[in-house]
Design an enzyme around this catalytic site. Structure first.
Site, mmCIF file in Angstrom:
data_model
loop_
_atom_site.group_PDB
_atom_site.id
_atom_site.type_symbol
_atom_site.label_atom_id
_atom_site.label_comp_id
_atom_site.label_asym_id
_atom_site.label_seq_id
_atom_site.Cartn_x
_atom_site.Cartn_y
_atom_site.Cartn_z
ATOM 1 N N SER A 5 0.837 -1.198 0.000
ATOM 2 C CA SER A 5 0.000 0.000 0.000
ATOM 3 C C SER A 5 0.872 1.247 0.000
ATOM 4 C CB SER A 5 -0.919 0.005 1.226
ATOM 5 O OG SER A 5 -1.660 1.203 1.278
ATOM 6 N N HIS A 30 -0.817 -1.160 -4.400
ATOM 7 C CA HIS A 30 -2.147 -0.786 -3.912
ATOM 8 C C HIS A 30 -2.222 0.730 -3.725
ATOM 9 C CE1 HIS A 30 -5.969 -2.015 -2.096
ATOM 10 N NE2 HIS A 30 -5.802 -0.994 -1.269
ATOM 11 N N ASP A 32 -4.584 3.726 -2.445
ATOM 12 C CA ASP A 32 -5.759 4.087 -1.639
ATOM 13 C C ASP A 32 -6.220 5.493 -2.011
ATOM 14 O OD1 ASP A 32 -6.156 1.816 0.240
ATOM 15 O OD2 ASP A 32 -4.099 2.297 0.800
ATOM 16 N N MET A 34 -8.879 8.334 -1.359
ATOM 17 C CA MET A 34 -9.852 8.752 -0.340
ATOM 18 C C MET A 34 -10.285 10.193 -0.574
ATOM 19 S SD MET A 34 -8.183 6.953 3.050
ATOM 20 C CE MET A 34 -6.503 7.524 2.818
ATOM 21 N N HIS A 63 -7.933 1.294 -5.183
ATOM 22 C CA HIS A 63 -9.044 1.124 -4.239
ATOM 23 C C HIS A 63 -9.731 2.475 -4.026
ATOM 24 C CE1 HIS A 63 -10.243 0.096 0.201
ATOM 25 N NE2 HIS A 63 -11.292 0.208 -0.596
ATOM 26 N N MET A 65 -12.109 4.683 -2.301
ATOM 27 C CA MET A 65 -12.926 4.941 -1.112
ATOM 28 C C MET A 65 -13.529 6.328 -1.278
ATOM 29 S SD MET A 65 -10.426 3.377 1.833
ATOM 30 C CE MET A 65 -8.893 3.612 0.931
ATOM 31 N N MET A 134 -11.981 -5.811 3.807
ATOM 32 C CA MET A 134 -11.320 -4.879 4.713
ATOM 33 C C MET A 134 -11.253 -5.495 6.112
ATOM 34 S SD MET A 134 -10.463 -2.314 2.860
ATOM 35 C CE MET A 134 -9.889 -1.264 4.218
ATOM 36 N N ASP A 172 -7.103 -6.360 3.284
ATOM 37 C CA ASP A 172 -6.439 -5.071 3.502
ATOM 38 C C ASP A 172 -6.745 -4.544 4.888
ATOM 39 O OD1 ASP A 172 -5.386 -2.531 3.404
ATOM 40 O OD2 ASP A 172 -6.720 -1.787 1.839
#
Length: 213
Positions: A5, A30, A32, A34, A63, A65, A134, A172
């Site tokens: 990540s 990965h 993230d 957000m 990913h 979010m 998650m 994750d």
């Protein structure tokens, strides 16, 4: 398989971090994403992803979010994402959004939070290349693994096997060297690890240790 990540990497020296990831041949990277709405934190967007794309040929495991991910799928595709994972509650029309990702020829993932029911998989599992489970509540790195998630991993694995699918299970959140084997034994295919890899200037050693598992 392992998907480090990037959120835990040294952002002041990303070229060095990517050099190590390339040399150690990690399976995915990965990312993230957000937005400060779906989760109480903000990370980065497609512009940063695009700027990183030239540093590696390793698949980008993105990913999202974020609220209304359907509005940003095309941007992340153009930025170089290879897998795009969304959360079911962030889009009004889940089937349409999953189909949109597929229409660009990208791998499609669906993320389940620790408290989420598996019911959403009943009508969507066949559309998925990946189920992201998650093992912490999303939004912050460095959280502690929630042990009850191991049962969820086993249940998802059973669903996949019953339907004779090739869908991968990614886990994750709070994944460390001391619990990784337990997560793999429960049925995980891909481990996402952030602080357990990018720490103490031992990124290379930590990747090797995870791969040995």
């Amino acid at each position: 398989m392992i998907s480090p990540s990037l959120l835990s990497a040294d952002f002041t020296n990303l070229e060095k971090e990517f050099k190590i990831l390339n040399e150690e041949k990690v399976d995915f990277i990965h990312l993230d994403i957000m937005d400060g709405n779906y989760v109480p934190n903000i990370s980065y967007g497609p512009g940063i992803v695009k700027s990183l794309r030239h540093l590696t040929e390793i698949p980008f495991d993105t990913h999202l979010m974020i609220e209304r991910p359907e509005n940003f799928i095309e941007e992340f595709v153009k930025a170089g994402s290879d897998i795009i994972t969304i959360h079911p509650m962030t889009t009004k029309h889940l089937d349409r959004t999953l189909s949109l990702i597929k229409s660009y020829g990208k791998k499609t993932g669906l993320a389940l939070n620790p408290g989420d029911s598996l019911d959403v998989l009943n009508y969507n599992l066949e559309k998925l290349d990946l189920v992201l489970i998650m093992s912490v509540n999303p939004g912050f790195g460095g959280q502690k693994f929630i042990p009850s998630v191991l049962r969820k991993i086993r249940e998802v694995k059973k669903l996949i096997e019953e339907r004779n699918l090739d869908t991968l299970i990614e886990v994750d959140g709070g994944v460390k060297l001391d619990n990784a084997k337990e997560v793999l034994d429960a049925g995980a295919d891909i481990l996402v690890a952030g602080s357990a890899i990018f720490k103490k200037d031992k990124t290379r050693e930590n990747i090797k240790a995870f791969k040995e598992l």
